[in-house]
Motif scaffolding. Sequence first.
Motif, mmCIF file in Angstrom:
data_model
loop_
_atom_site.group_PDB
_atom_site.id
_atom_site.type_symbol
_atom_site.label_atom_id
_atom_site.label_comp_id
_atom_site.label_asym_id
_atom_site.label_seq_id
_atom_site.Cartn_x
_atom_site.Cartn_y
_atom_site.Cartn_z
ATOM 1 N N GLU A 39 -37.986 39.496 50.139
ATOM 2 C CA GLU A 39 -36.961 38.450 49.656
ATOM 3 C C GLU A 39 -38.478 36.739 49.114
ATOM 4 O O GLU A 39 -39.359 36.384 49.979
ATOM 5 N N ASP A 40 -38.313 36.180 48.440
ATOM 6 C CA ASP A 40 -39.135 34.529 47.949
ATOM 7 C C ASP A 40 -39.164 33.924 48.935
ATOM 8 O O ASP A 40 -38.244 33.663 50.109
ATOM 9 N N GLU A 80 -38.353 30.239 50.281
ATOM 10 C CA GLU A 80 -37.712 29.203 49.554
ATOM 11 C C GLU A 80 -37.933 27.766 49.872
ATOM 12 O O GLU A 80 -37.892 26.871 49.327
ATOM 13 N N LYS A 81 -38.479 27.478 50.698
ATOM 14 C CA LYS A 81 -39.073 26.053 51.048
ATOM 15 C C LYS A 81 -40.127 25.300 50.566
ATOM 16 O O LYS A 81 -40.661 26.544 49.910
ATOM 17 N N ASP A 82 -39.573 24.360 50.236
ATOM 18 C CA ASP A 82 -40.457 23.637 49.301
ATOM 19 C C ASP A 82 -40.706 24.289 47.837
ATOM 20 O O ASP A 82 -41.560 23.408 47.156
ATOM 21 N N LYS A 83 -39.565 24.468 47.613
ATOM 22 C CA LYS A 83 -39.023 24.694 46.222
ATOM 23 C C LYS A 83 -38.575 23.481 45.185
ATOM 24 O O LYS A 83 -37.339 22.680 46.129
ATOM 25 N N THR A 84 -38.586 23.245 44.602
ATOM 26 C CA THR A 84 -38.240 22.374 43.528
ATOM 27 C C THR A 84 -37.421 22.653 41.926
ATOM 28 O O THR A 84 -38.395 23.323 41.781
ATOM 29 N N ASN A 85 -36.521 23.028 41.880
ATOM 30 C CA ASN A 85 -35.817 24.001 40.907
ATOM 31 C C ASN A 85 -36.886 22.382 39.768
ATOM 32 O O ASN A 85 -36.336 21.173 39.848
ATOM 33 N N SER A 90 -51.559 31.213 38.307
ATOM 34 C CA SER A 90 -51.895 31.767 39.442
ATOM 35 C C SER A 90 -50.438 32.901 40.491
ATOM 36 O O SER A 90 -49.191 32.304 40.238
ATOM 37 N N PRO A 91 -51.116 33.441 41.138
ATOM 38 C CA PRO A 91 -50.109 34.874 41.445
ATOM 39 C C PRO A 91 -48.884 34.786 42.696
ATOM 40 O O PRO A 91 -47.920 35.553 43.201
ATOM 41 N N PHE A 92 -49.525 33.176 43.201
ATOM 42 C CA PHE A 92 -48.529 33.448 44.206
ATOM 43 C C PHE A 92 -47.477 31.881 44.637
ATOM 44 O O PHE A 92 -47.403 32.068 45.365
#
Length: 297
Positions: free
Chosen positions: A4-5, A7-12, A253-255
Amino acid sequence: LEAEDYEKDKTNVSDLNKGFRFIGNSPMFPKTYIPDIDIPTEEFIDDPLPNEMIVGTWDDKQFVVQNQNGFLKPIPRHFDSSITPRNIEQRMAMHLLTSDNIRLVSLVGKAGTGKTIIALACAMGLLGNGYQQVILSKPIVDMGNSIGFLPGDMEEKMAPWVASYYDNLDKIMPSQSTVGNGKRKESNWKYMLETQELIIQPLNSIRGRSIDQAFMIIDEAQNLTPHELKTIITRAGEGTKVVIMGDPFQVDSPFMDQNSNGLTYVTDKMKHSTLFGSVFFSQGVRSDLAEEAANLL
């Protein structure tokens, strides 16, 4: 294992603050250019952000104004710089870059929109006028396979990574002097490296520094994590301005991806700060081919 990815601190990125809004026609625009008349920003838009700009038209004329402390103020057309903005996006960005009260600027957009050259041009124009140094840096992240160890001292090792800065400096300060038989030209900006007015700063050694009276430019910031960008921005001392820029759709970056990189994170988290301003670029100016490739590939 089921992955699972995080998801925290993500901004669309599609919901990212653009830094400006288009509102179409309004008879109120000409009044914003009259001195000593304060027009509340909320008469134009709801929930305005600090330093947000508004673009519109009236009587076949285009107007660009900015929310300053709850009131609308026009932004200038001309700047103390060696280049002239080619479009509204560059004009808004140059206003943020040359404003004393804005200490952090985010320039987000696809390749070829002019982010690097306008940031450098504004920095050079302000050198000695509030800023003692221009500090250039970018993350060392390979696109594809690494070429391995680079010989030489720090400046020689960093040279391939900061070549984009050098290309733009050659355009801002064209070479005029010749050496020897007149066939080889010496770049006019290179003396600034010797006098420490222009500094190349590796990001891996920036922790612990306190940088005063400097104009810091961090290119390719989409390849930095939110934690890394926080570390860089908190190095800013008294009188220092920080500019972060990049294309969130070209993350090497791959991450990280377009929604989790430091550039989009900082642009979203700082949008309510009065010290922050941003512009989302969409109009390419590099070449017809670069614009087609950025849009179609």
